[in-house]
Design an enzyme around this catalytic site. Structure first.
Site, short mmCIF file in Angstrom:
data_model
loop_
_atom_site.label_atom_id
_atom_site.label_comp_id
_atom_site.label_asym_id
_atom_site.label_seq_id
_atom_site.Cartn_x
_atom_site.Cartn_y
_atom_site.Cartn_z
N GLN A 122 60.17 75.72 87.85
CA GLN A 122 59.34 76.94 87.88
C GLN A 122 58.36 76.93 86.70
OE1 GLN A 122 63.01 77.67 88.35
NE2 GLN A 122 62.43 77.04 90.39
N GLY A 139 60.63 72.51 93.52
CA GLY A 139 60.23 71.40 94.38
C GLY A 139 59.37 70.47 93.57
N HIS A 140 59.92 69.32 93.20
CA HIS A 140 59.18 68.38 92.37
C HIS A 140 58.81 67.14 93.19
CE1 HIS A 140 61.09 70.25 88.52
NE2 HIS A 140 60.23 71.03 89.13
#
Ligand code: IMP
Length: 431
Positions: A225, A40-41
């Site tokens: 990650q 999730g960026h």
């Protein structure tokens, strides 16, 4: 020009998306090389907050081409939803701008169902996965029965392969875990439709990257990650199923190692973790609340993918030094320094003890991390709001001292310090 690699130095969520966005300003290609929509960026541009899971964050720049490399596992459903969201915000995600490697593997609803069933079966030994089907998709890849994006070009045999995959996974779901089976026919029909839409996006992305590098263009490898979640070098078994390290970038893109330029390790100014597994510097109480934030802001410490509150703690420089060794970082980017304003003194972990012995290096990587106690050093904090700092000289002396401590113990120079979520809230350190 070179292949610059951006890597998470911690357990993910370091603010890589934001650093990719900054460094992509001069990149022709921005490429994801590992993981999938477990990532999730978050990138903030003006009033717009972009939350991306699969599409490289650098695509927000109109000049960059986005690549999803062979090392990624792609859930077509979430990819298409994300493409739609970006299109709605006026971002071009046509096949001319987004390329998916024919070698990337596909995540299906059967993988997700298996992820959920396996987590439930682990009981108290849960990994705390994102339930996105990541592990099961990589298992199929390594077992040499995985489904690859390139197979989408032959719709008929692709449909047969999807059907066979769902039927095979149903056996495991029902017999091993007592879970509900999935409908193979409708899944195959659904995936045939995805294949029709995504077919034009399929490319030999390794070759594209090679051509760009040979033309003298810059390519940015966007890590997902973090190093401490690496399947080989992370805190196994509480890890993800891929290689989010610099070596993973090379194999996950099919790029030549000779092209590597900078390897940027991104670390928060403190420590966070989601999911299970040891975290020696974990904190609870008031300081933890300050580090985590209330959840009211998109940059507070709540998962972008799952919404789970993140575990927070003091910066662990033992682990940073370890990540620097595994990846060969040439520079560090420190994020969220602004969050530390007003906490005095600060602590950083510079060593561990176990069984009455002091360690300044980990004897067996992250194995048995839960058996180590952190050794802290106090570092003076600062009261000033640093969010307006743009140059090294703008930072209070105590903040400079904190950053010097990170460099000294981590063994890598700091190149960037982010002091807020906006693009321009960045201190660039020359040299
Ligand atoms: P999985 O990747 O969904 O299999 O989850 C395995 C472990 O990695 C869990 O502890 C997750 O919380 C963690 N994880 C996976 N992706 C991310 C990420 O993008 N940020 C932080 N943790 C992650």
């Amino acid at each position: 020009m070179a292949l610059d690699i951006i890597i998470g130095a911690q357990w993910g969520d370091e603010g890589k998306g934001r650093m990719v966005d900054t460094l992509a300003a001069h990149a022709a290609i921005v490429a994801r090389f590992s993981g999938g929509d477990n990532a999730g960026h978050t990138v903030t541009v003006g009033d717009e907050v972009f939350k991306l899971h699969l599409i490289p964050s650098g695509m927000i720049h109109p000049h960059s081409i986005g690549v999803i490399g062979n090392g990624v596992v792609v859930n077509p459903e979430t990819l298409l939803a994300e493409m739609k969201k970006l299109e709605d915000k006026g971002i071009d995600v046509s096949p001319a701008r987004l390329k998916i490697s024919y070698g990337a593997h596909i995540i299906t609803p059967a993988h997700r169902a298996l992820d959920a069933a396996q987590e439930a079966a682990r009981g108290t030994g849960q990994i705390g996965t994102t339930l996105r089907g990541i592990g099961p998709a990589y298992v199929d890849k390594v077992a040499r029965r995985g489904l690859r994006i390139g197979e989408m070009s032959d719709p008929e045999s692709f449909a047969d392969r999807i059907k066979a995959h769902v039927e095979f996974t149903n056996q495991r779901l029902t017999k091993l875990y007592g879970a509900e089976p999935l409908d193979a026919e409708s899944t195959a029909a659904q995936f045939t439709e995805y294949a029709r839409i995504l077919g034009p996006y399929t490319a030999d992305t390794g070759s594209l990257i090679d051509q760009a590098l040979k033309k003298g263009e810059r390519v940015l490898a966007e890590g997902a990650q973090g190093t401490l979640l690496d399947i080989d070098h992370g805190s196994y078994p509480f890890v993800t199923s891929s290689s989010p390290t610099a070596a993973g970038a090379i194999s996950g893109l099919g790029a030549g190692i000779q092209h590597i330029g900078e390897i940027v390790g991104v670390t928060k100014a403190f420590q966070t973790r989601v999911g299970e597994g040891a975290m020696p510097t974990e904190l609870e109480g008031e300081t933890a609340g300050r580090l985590r934030g209330s959840g009211a802001n998109p940059w507070d410490e709540f998962g972008t993918t799952t919404g789970r509150p993140r575990r927070v703690g003091w910066l662990d420089l033992m682990l940073l030094r370890y990540a620097a060794r595994i990846n060969g970082f040439s520079k560090l980017a420190i994020t969220k320094l602004d969050i530390l304003s007003g906490i005095d003194p600060l602590k950083v972990c510079t060593g561990y003890t176990a069984g009455g012995r002091r360690y300044s290096d980990l004897p067996h990587g992250l194995t048995g991390l839960e058996n180590f106690e952190p050794v802290y050093e106090d570092v003076p904090g600062w009261q000033e709001d640093v969010s307006g700092a743009r140059r090294w000289e703008d930072l209070p002396a105590a903040a400079q001292n904190y950053l010097r401590k990170i460099e000294q113990v981590g063994g890598v120079p700091v190149g960037w310090v982010s002091v807020g979520p906006e693009r321009e809230q960045l201190v660039v350190i020359a040299g």
